[in-house]
Design an enzyme around this catalytic site. Sequence first.
Site, mmCIF file in Angstrom:
data_model
loop_
_atom_site.group_PDB
_atom_site.id
_atom_site.type_symbol
_atom_site.label_atom_id
_atom_site.label_comp_id
_atom_site.label_asym_id
_atom_site.label_seq_id
_atom_site.Cartn_x
_atom_site.Cartn_y
_atom_site.Cartn_z
ATOM 1 N N SER A 175 0.842 -1.193 0.000
ATOM 2 C CA SER A 175 0.000 0.000 0.000
ATOM 3 C C SER A 175 0.880 1.247 0.000
ATOM 4 O O SER A 175 1.732 1.400 -0.871
ATOM 5 C CB SER A 175 -0.969 -0.049 1.177
ATOM 6 O OG SER A 175 -1.973 0.926 1.053
ATOM 7 N N ASP B 260 -9.246 -3.651 -6.312
ATOM 8 C CA ASP B 260 -8.522 -2.603 -5.594
ATOM 9 C C ASP B 260 -8.501 -1.353 -6.467
ATOM 10 O O ASP B 260 -8.096 -1.421 -7.631
ATOM 11 C CB ASP B 260 -7.087 -3.068 -5.310
ATOM 12 C CG ASP B 260 -6.297 -2.099 -4.454
ATOM 13 O OD1 ASP B 260 -6.754 -0.969 -4.230
ATOM 14 O OD2 ASP B 260 -5.196 -2.488 -4.029
ATOM 15 N N HIS C 88 -8.090 -4.556 -1.811
ATOM 16 C CA HIS C 88 -6.899 -3.990 -1.175
ATOM 17 C C HIS C 88 -6.719 -4.604 0.212
ATOM 18 O O HIS C 88 -7.696 -4.838 0.929
ATOM 19 C CB HIS C 88 -7.061 -2.474 -1.055
ATOM 20 C CG HIS C 88 -5.805 -1.768 -0.659
ATOM 21 N ND1 HIS C 88 -4.756 -1.591 -1.527
ATOM 22 C CD2 HIS C 88 -5.435 -1.196 0.519
ATOM 23 C CE1 HIS C 88 -3.785 -0.930 -0.910
ATOM 24 N NE2 HIS C 88 -4.174 -0.681 0.327
#
Length: 312
Positions: free
Chosen positions: A159, A254, A284
């Site tokens: 991330s 995502d 995600h």
Amino acid sequence: MPLDPPVKRFLDVLAAGKPPNTLDTTVAERRLGLAELMKLAGPAAAVAGVEDRLLPGPAGSPLGVRMYTPLDAAAALLPGLVYFHGGGLVAGSVETHDGIARALAGFGACRVVSVDYRLAPEHRFPAALDDAWAAVTHIAAHAAEFGIDASRLGICGDSAGGTLAAATAQAIAKAGSPRLALQVLICPILDYSRSTASRRELKSGYLVDQSTLDHDLLHYAPPGADPANPRISPLRAADVAGLPRTLIHTAEFDPLRDEGFDYFERLTRAHSVVSYTCHPGMIHLFYGLGAVIPYARTAFEQIGGEIRAALA
């Protein structure tokens, strides 16, 4: 393909709780929410040892790291990964992402050094990047002290940690040292400056909303900062030549999916050794939610196998 059934059940439970718009939350609430979410990591991967250390930090104060040694570590010097946790650069810690670091060490058969970099808004851009640079360069220069083979040192982030990993790898390539053997980017945030198709199509209802990304950038970037700055959005770098072998993993549902694929294409055009995997039916952070998404283990088995092969 459709959402993986456990993923859909998880999202349905979240939706039933009517989560607030992240833009309306405080940073403290954002941090607490992520810490609670990361409790769904599931059983921790077994490792041989965990050690907290302090490194010289760029701001004159020590920089904390946590080192993980995999099982069956017979050799004195092992491959190593410097890991940066996710959390939008405003949340998360070595503690919240302990499960991910353990999985990388266990499945990747490497020592993992997880960096407790400074967070915004107390420490805005470029503080986290300065910490990332300090950690990687120090560990590379003192690799043997960490039980790491300097010729098999990689960098990894998930991330927003992927933002740090990608930007740091670019800075190292530009500087010419230290040499990195690998970068691993898991659902990375690579471009804060534009709205991709996946960001538009998946802007809400898939764990990470556009409001979450906007909230975090608001607190991370100083007023007037250009989100297209390559140190904030590594995909926008003018030159991506000279980067180490790269593994990019994204998720089908995502909003960050497309920027991961765009980076794969850019590195391919730059003749880098790069592979790309989009995990079907996933959202995600799926890899960090093993207690509710069983596929997380399958993903780490694949990622770990790729790390072992790359650093063999």
